[in-house]
Design a protein around this motif. Structure first.
Motif, PDB file in Angstrom:
ATOM      1  N   GLY A 252      20.914 -14.514   7.080  1.00  0.00           N
ATOM      2  CA  GLY A 252      20.959 -15.643   6.158  1.00  0.00           C
ATOM      3  C   GLY A 252      20.944 -16.996   6.835  1.00  0.00           C
ATOM      4  N   ILE A 253      20.874 -17.007   8.165  1.00  0.00           N
ATOM      5  CA  ILE A 253      20.805 -18.278   8.894  1.00  0.00           C
ATOM      6  C   ILE A 253      19.347 -18.563   9.215  1.00  0.00           C
ATOM      7  N   ASP A 254      18.814 -19.693   8.727  1.00  0.00           N
ATOM      8  CA  ASP A 254      17.401 -19.960   9.006  1.00  0.00           C
ATOM      9  C   ASP A 254      17.191 -21.178   9.890  1.00  0.00           C
ATOM     10  N   GLU A 255      18.271 -21.894  10.183  1.00  0.00           N
ATOM     11  CA  GLU A 255      18.111 -23.003  11.129  1.00  0.00           C
ATOM     12  C   GLU A 255      19.435 -23.263  11.828  1.00  0.00           C
ATOM     13  N   LEU A 256      19.353 -23.941  12.970  1.00  0.00           N
ATOM     14  CA  LEU A 256      20.554 -24.292  13.729  1.00  0.00           C
ATOM     15  C   LEU A 256      20.589 -25.799  13.881  1.00  0.00           C
ATOM     16  N   GLU A 257      21.765 -26.370  13.648  1.00  0.00           N
ATOM     17  CA  GLU A 257      21.888 -27.823  13.762  1.00  0.00           C
ATOM     18  C   GLU A 257      22.693 -28.150  15.013  1.00  0.00           C
ATOM     19  N   VAL A 258      22.213 -29.129  15.774  1.00  0.00           N
ATOM     20  CA  VAL A 258      22.949 -29.543  16.968  1.00  0.00           C
ATOM     21  C   VAL A 258      23.313 -31.015  16.832  1.00  0.00           C
ATOM     22  N   PHE A 259      24.319 -31.408  17.596  1.00  0.00           N
ATOM     23  CA  PHE A 259      24.614 -32.830  17.729  1.00  0.00           C
ATOM     24  C   PHE A 259      24.255 -33.234  19.148  1.00  0.00           C
ATOM     25  N   THR A 260      23.615 -34.400  19.267  1.00  0.00           N
ATOM     26  CA  THR A 260      23.290 -34.899  20.604  1.00  0.00           C
ATOM     27  C   THR A 260      23.433 -36.407  20.640  1.00  0.00           C
ATOM     28  N   THR A 261      23.860 -36.912  21.798  1.00  0.00           N
ATOM     29  CA  THR A 261      23.859 -38.371  21.990  1.00  0.00           C
ATOM     30  C   THR A 261      22.563 -38.800  22.656  1.00  0.00           C
ATOM     31  N   ALA A 410      13.723 -44.561  18.582  1.00  0.00           N
ATOM     32  CA  ALA A 410      12.438 -44.036  18.112  1.00  0.00           C
ATOM     33  C   ALA A 410      12.557 -42.556  17.738  1.00  0.00           C
ATOM     34  N   ALA A 411      13.310 -41.817  18.523  1.00  0.00           N
ATOM     35  CA  ALA A 411      13.456 -40.386  18.255  1.00  0.00           C
ATOM     36  C   ALA A 411      14.180 -40.168  16.932  1.00  0.00           C
ATOM     37  N   ILE A 412      15.250 -40.966  16.710  1.00  0.00           N
ATOM     38  CA  ILE A 412      16.000 -40.815  15.455  1.00  0.00           C
ATOM     39  C   ILE A 412      15.101 -41.165  14.263  1.00  0.00           C
ATOM     40  N   ALA A 413      14.330 -42.236  14.410  1.00  0.00           N
ATOM     41  CA  ALA A 413      13.429 -42.642  13.328  1.00  0.00           C
ATOM     42  C   ALA A 413      12.451 -41.515  12.998  1.00  0.00           C
ATOM     43  N   ARG A 414      11.917 -40.875  14.031  1.00  0.00           N
ATOM     44  CA  ARG A 414      10.947 -39.812  13.799  1.00  0.00           C
ATOM     45  C   ARG A 414      11.621 -38.579  13.183  1.00  0.00           C
ATOM     46  N   ALA A 420      13.823 -33.684  10.049  1.00  0.00           N
ATOM     47  CA  ALA A 420      14.403 -32.694  10.960  1.00  0.00           C
ATOM     48  C   ALA A 420      15.777 -33.111  11.456  1.00  0.00           C
ATOM     49  N   GLY A 421      16.251 -34.270  11.015  1.00  0.00           N
ATOM     50  CA  GLY A 421      17.562 -34.699  11.484  1.00  0.00           C
ATOM     51  C   GLY A 421      17.814 -36.145  11.101  1.00  0.00           C
TER      52      GLY A 421
END
Length: 868
Positions: A252-261, A410-414, A420-421
RNA sequence: GCCCGCCUGGCGGAAUGGUAGACGCAGCGGACUUAAAAUCCGCAGUCCGAAGGGCGUGCCGGUUCGAGUCCGGCGGCGGGCACCA
């Protein structure tokens, strides 16, 4: 037996009789009494020392702590403030239960006996405390109100019950807060802490994390160090959450979420790793024996000594893969890794070996790729280690050429654009788990009903009082074993229900006591009128060891009490002073056992055992502790030297914030000074100087000199007390004492007699915050039947006497001292320069030189700059 | 590893950029005492010396007429935090 003459009044100060007398007199006159709500217009000052845990005996750390606070309290009182200076007892806690288990004495009996002992020592030290406000946190009249505060927090959504992984201390059989786990061990028992899932009460301190962090900047009278420690503990970090879709969904898990600085380094990804406690790890373990085994190993190893010391990276490849949001068609392996923490971020990371030392180590160990994506501004990306500094992004698709900061944005904007996040702020601070499986604590006022769930105890059933008849024969929580206590009717549906048998973490008790002191008998937890008048605490004094736990919890509680209407402010402590420790040499006998100071004879070459004469090894100065036996009991010092001597010694020499060493020689020196001061003042009193008329005009040289010294001392001691440099205040009082001693050798003249009387009176008033008993005794000799020192206003220096009559000016040539000259303080500059140039040694050295510049700092210095 | 603090005589320490070492402890000398203790007075960074000078606040450099103090770098000690992504 020789016939020793009894010490007469003029030569010997009898501290024993005197100290008890004045303590009784202060109490009789109510010198330190203060109302909950002082009269309109009276300025207030709240000085508070961290209240003690009633362990049994007062120790020297307490003496130093409370002496510092008492100096402030007495000084502020003399300055005209209504001073709140209360004392109480942080009386719940495990040692009482241990005593019950070990000695069969009830925790309450043990606790109150300790309180009685320690209270007696505190009173014997003559602290100007509001004893009528005293309470112990283990009394229902205190903890009952705490239960009310908790229920209000529940209603406000600041307290909640939830299932969670907890730190479990297997020796104490209780849960620990993150703050109470030190190096993977219980802060109290030292046992290796295990991970366990339990239903617990939490106070939602994380809701206040931003406010608690921001407000640190405004706590200007807190040590920078403490503010930094708290800021790091709260741990704000900006970054992004990124979702990685699994190529094959599982369980039932279809994605994994990570936190990154570091979303700017997403193109440097090599793998994704989840914590062993992560749901995906559980899913993997369910289908793979090898995965299950790895997770089990991590759990047992998680906090073990070995894992902490070696910090070895271990991983397990689940065989699962995730897609990359920026790199279509490329997937990465999903690992379970022991260095990923479930309790931080999302419990999952994306591994970027080139930018993170841990990821680098992991990639090396498991032979994973290490794509290089950051070029340092001054060179090539290193290949032998991770580089986490700034630079330019390379091999990073649309981020190529951007610097790391711009890349992040730029990465966060994309990420947000492609869904995707998103950018987030992450906090290190965790909610505060307050449930403890203990008897000797404040009962959590909740009833569990099978039908209704957890129900708050109605207000009219508060306080929920601890039962007295408990047994400590079984391990675990005696409340749970009690035959009847927990069985009650549900307040909502009246069906049989069960009380919560957990009690509060004792840090809850100490999180609001300062507020209760403002109105200790109020029918509600606080009286807003009193609390609003006194809070915040103007000066809080305590040890640095509470820099995070207690102070952060108290700050949170204050905010929570504000939300729930019990207080009208956010920050409890406007000023914080953290005092240093009291240390002592430690001693070991020939057989290696620790020896108490009184067993040791200190000699020039070292030390010997008092009884056996055998040599003793002298260890370094360390914090006094029972295990090292390098302790000195305050009660024995008071008995031998008196309270004032103990107080004076802990204030002398070392600045309050620094660690100090307790020495026998130092105490003896302090005692000597007290006697010397007493003799001097007694001599002035018996000479009749005290009644001498004030001089008219400038007076004789000696009188003028003493008066100026006296008034300079008033100014200097005031400044020292204002700035918490009590050791400097002590030094200035030594100086005035010597000045009076010198003046006392001069032939008596009326104006000198008056100057002596003034100096003697000021010595009494200025030393009163530090040696209050001696000050009273001396003042009573000088001015019988008048107001006590404790009742008098702080003296003000006469500005006319603050300036010196003559100043010594240093004369330098090229910045080097070559002589001094005496001038009037307001001498004209050209006259000073002429005098300086004429000084014999200066003139000799200037001979034949060309003076190119003359610098004159009035009253201080002359400097000649010469050519060549 | 990261962060913070500290480094001045034999010791604890003092010093708004302006006489470094106040004050205390330990030490030494003297007075008082038959003697000791207690007390009182005095000396005391270090080197050379008669005056006077040289060197001195962990080390190197800088700013300044002048630096323990301000700035840059280095070293040492102590403390806090730490797989915090």
């Amino acid at each position: 037996m020789s016939d020793l003459a009894a010490p007469d009044q003029a030569s010997h100060y009898d501290f024993q009789a005197s100290e008890l007398h004045w303590q009784a007199e202060w109490a009789r006159r109510g010198c330190f009494d203060v109302e909950d709500i002082p009269p309109e217009g009276k300025p207030t000052y709240y000085v508070l020392e961290m209240f003690p845990y009633p362990s049994g005996q007062l120790h020297m750390g307490h003496v130093r702590n409370y002496t510092l606070g008492d100096v402030v309290a007495r000084y502020r009182r003399a300055r005209g403030y209504a001073v709140l200076h209360p004392m109480g007892w942080d009386a719940f806690g495990l040692p009482a239960e241990n005593a019950a288990r070990e000695r069969g004495v009830h925790p309450a009996t043990w606790t109150f006996a300790n309180i009685a002992t320690m209270r007696e020592t505190l009173q014997r030290l003559g602290f100007s405390l509001n004893w009528d406000r005293e309470f112990a946190t283990c009394e229902p009249r205190y903890y009952g109100h705490q239960q009310k505060l908790f229920l209000d927090m529940m209603a406000a959504g600041l307290a909640e019950r939830r299932e969670s992984w907890v730190n479990w201390d297997p020796v104490d059989e209780t849960v620990l807060a993150n703050e109470q786990v030190v190096d993977g061990r219980g802060w109290r028992s030292g046992a290796v802490v295990e991970k366990k899932q339990l239903s617990q009460w939490f106070l939602r301190i994380t809701r206040e994390a931003p406010a608690l962090l921001d407000a640190l900047d405004k706590l200007e009278r807190w040590p920078e160090r403490v503010r930094t420690m708290q800021a790091r503990w709260i741990g704000r970090s900006e970054g992004a959450r990124v979702r990685f879709p699994l190529t094959r969904p599982t369980a039932g898990i279809d994605e994994l979420e990570v936190f990154t600085t570091r979303p700017d380094t997403l193109f440097g990804m090599s793998f994704l790793a989840v914590a062993p406690e992560h749901p995906l790890a559980a899913a993997a373990a369910a289908t793979s024996e090898a995965a299950a085994e790895f997770v089990a190993v991590c759990r047992s190893l998680g906090t073990s000594e070995e894992a902490i010391e070696t910090a070895e990276k271990r991983g397990f490849d689940t065989g699962l893969r995730v897609d990359h949001p920026f790199m279509p068609g490329i997937s990465f392996p999903v690992w379970i890794a022991n260095f990923v923490l479930m309790e931080y971020g999302t419990g999952a990371i994306f591994g970027c070996p080139c930018g993170d030392a841990r990821d680098f180590e992991f990639a090396r160990k498991y032979d994973l790729p290490i794509p290089l994506v950051v070029a340092p501004t001054d060179g090539l990306p290193p290949t032998d280690r991770a580089y986490d500094g700034p630079g330019t992004l390379i091999s990073s698709g649309f981020l190529d050429g951007l610097d790391t900061d711009a890349g992040r944005t730029a990465a966060i904007a994309r990420l947000e654009q492609v869904g995707a996040g998103h950018g987030v702020v992450n906090w290190r601070l965790r909610d505060w788990g307050v449930s403890r499986q203990r008897y000797w604590g404040c009962p959590i006022p909740v009833i569990h009903c099978a039908a209704c769930g957890p129900i708050p105890v109605p207000d009219d059933q508060l306080p929920v009082v601890l039962p007295d008849d408990v047994s400590f024969d079984l391990p675990g929580n005696p409340l749970d074993h009690h035959p009847t206590w927990k069985h009650v009717a549900c307040p909502r549906c009246a069906s049989p229900a069960v009380r919560e048998t957990d009690t509060f973490d004792t840090f809850v008790d100490s999180s609001w006591y300062f507020a209760r002191f403002t109105a200790p008998n109020a029918a509600t937890p606080t009286s807003r009128a009193a609390a609003d008048r006194w809070l915040p605490v103007d000066q809080y004094v305590g040890g640095i060891e509470h820099a995070i736990l207690h102070l952060l919890y108290a700050r949170f509680f204050t905010r929570a009490m504000h939300h729930t209407g019990h207080l009208g402010l956010d920050e409890p402590f406007a000023g914080l002073f953290t005092q240093g420790m009291v240390g002592h040499e430690s001693y070991r006998g020939a057989d290696g056992t620790w020896l108490y100071p009184e067993q040791v004879e200190r000699i020039a070459s070292g030390a010997t055992h008092r009884d056996t004469g055998l040599p003793v090894t002298v260890g370094r100065v360390e914090k006094m502790s029972k295990s090292r036996r390098n302790t000195v009991a305050p009660a024995s010092i008071i008995e031998r030297y008196g309270a004032d001597t103990a107080r004076w010694f802990v204030l002398s020499d070392s600045p309050p914030e620094r660690d100090m060493e307790w020495t026998e020689a130092g105490v003896a020196g302090a005692a000597r000074f007290g006697q010397r001061l007493y003799r001097l003042v007694a001599a002035v009193a018996s000479s009749g100087d005290a009644s001498a008329a004030p001089a008219t005009g400038t007076g004789s040289g000696a009188a003028d000199k003493l008066r100026r010294a006296t008034h300079r001392t008033i100014a200097a001691v005031s400044e020292a007390l204002d700035s918490f440099t009590f050791n400097v205040a002590v030094a200035r009082l030594h100086e005035l004492t010597s000045a009076l001693s010198e003046a006392s050798r001069e032939a008596a003249a009326p104006d000198l007699a008056h100057a002596r009387a003034e100096a003697a009176r000021m010595l009494c008033l200025l030393s009163a915050p530090m040696m209050p008993h001696l000050a009273e005794t001396m003042l009573a000799l000088l001015e019988p039947n008048s107001a006590l020192a404790a009742e008098r206003a702080w003296p003000e220096p006469d500005p006319a006497l603050l300036a010196a009559r003559q100043v010594t000016i240093a004369v330098q040539i090229m910045g080097r001292l070559r002589g001094t000259i005496e001038t009037a303080p307001d001498e004209a500059a050209d006259r000073v320069l002429a005098l300086a140039e004429a000084e014999p040694n200066v003139r000799r050295l200037l001979d034949g030189k060309l003076i190119v510049k003359r610098i004159h700092v009035p009253g201080r210095i002359v400097n000649f700059v010469v050519a060549g």
